[in-house]
Design an enzyme around this catalytic site. Sequence first.
Site, PDB file in Angstrom:
ATOM      1  CG  HIS A  97     -23.036 -36.595   8.896  1.00 47.19           C
ATOM      2  ND1 HIS A  97     -21.922 -36.664   8.092  1.00 47.19           N
ATOM      3  CD2 HIS A  97     -23.412 -35.288   8.913  1.00 47.19           C
ATOM      4  CE1 HIS A  97     -21.628 -35.450   7.646  1.00 47.19           C
ATOM      5  NE2 HIS A  97     -22.524 -34.603   8.132  1.00 47.19           N
ATOM      6  CD  GLU A 114     -23.686 -31.647  10.150  1.00 49.64           C
ATOM      7  OE1 GLU A 114     -22.517 -31.986  10.410  1.00 49.64           O
ATOM      8  OE2 GLU A 114     -24.073 -31.445   8.980  1.00 49.64           O
ATOM      9  NE  ARG A 191     -17.082 -36.375  -0.376  1.00 51.92           N
ATOM     10  CZ  ARG A 191     -15.909 -36.998  -0.298  1.00 51.92           C
ATOM     11  NH1 ARG A 191     -15.734 -38.156  -0.901  1.00 51.92           N
ATOM     12  NH2 ARG A 191     -14.914 -36.471   0.375  1.00 51.92           N
TER      13      ARG A 191
END
Length: 322
Positions: A97, A114, A191
């Site tokens: 990310h 996260e 990805r």
Amino acid sequence: MIEPLFLKPYFQPKIWGGRKLEKEFSYQLPTGDIGECWAISAHPHGPSVITNGELSGLSLAEAYQKYPEYFGNPKAKVFPLLTKILDAEASLSVQVHPDDNYAEKHEHELGKTECWYILKADPGSYLVYGHHAKTRQELSDWVYRGDWDKLLRKVPVKAGDFVYVPSGTIHALNKGIMALETQQSSDTTYRLYDYDRIDRVSGKKRELHLKQSIDVTTVPFREPELNIQTRHIASSKIISYLKPPISPFFAVWQWQINGEATLHHEISPYTLVSVIEGNGLIKINGKSYPLKKGQHFILPAQIVSWTLDGRMNLIASEAVEV
């Protein structure tokens, strides 16, 4: 009367999802393979809805905009956090990310740092967490050659583990893991590798984002050093997993409640809470609200303190004002 804001989750179908969220938390899931419960969310891709009190029926995003006093009249224009439960029936893509600067420029939303609290993990479960490349050129070479065994760092994981995943960290939850995720409110994922899976709707391989992934990956990888601390309130235990400055966006705790414990906001005017095990009560201003596994709620700014009573585990988080 100011009450906790109880929330109805939004459920996301995923190619790697399953039906375990239904069994584990008694959620009424839509049909299909459900990979994510967006439990506390104001993101437009999956907003949760308030189910009680004077704000009942509003999405969290609407409440944040219309009633800022519930959130301490925050500076942030959008609700900054997102709480999910993820069910990895199959392995997630290997991904990374961006940080706030890259995401704002290229995706027009927040970056995505996260963390995971591992709820369940089959024997032998592992994460992809970090990489072995020493330079960005080496990273690029291994990515474009598909040399994943050389590139990817694999880490065994078990229930009860806590993992911090700053933006720029190559990572993946793998098959057999269920995790509660606390993150910035962003849905931007790049990805690197997806096991050549075919999307059932399009009939094609899912899109990869190799250039963006190489651009945003932190090189070399350095595992964050956490300062996990525990304090006791009578027979209950409060575990602090993350706080600034290690985590610049949010703080995360586990509340292991055994009997009664009185708590309060610590770094933010409001607190996000998820019940991950057990049941009990939360007592606020002389009124009691029943709590059970799978519930999610926000304690707004007007609630100064609260008492938890029962035998239950909860994950709580607070946003860092920026």
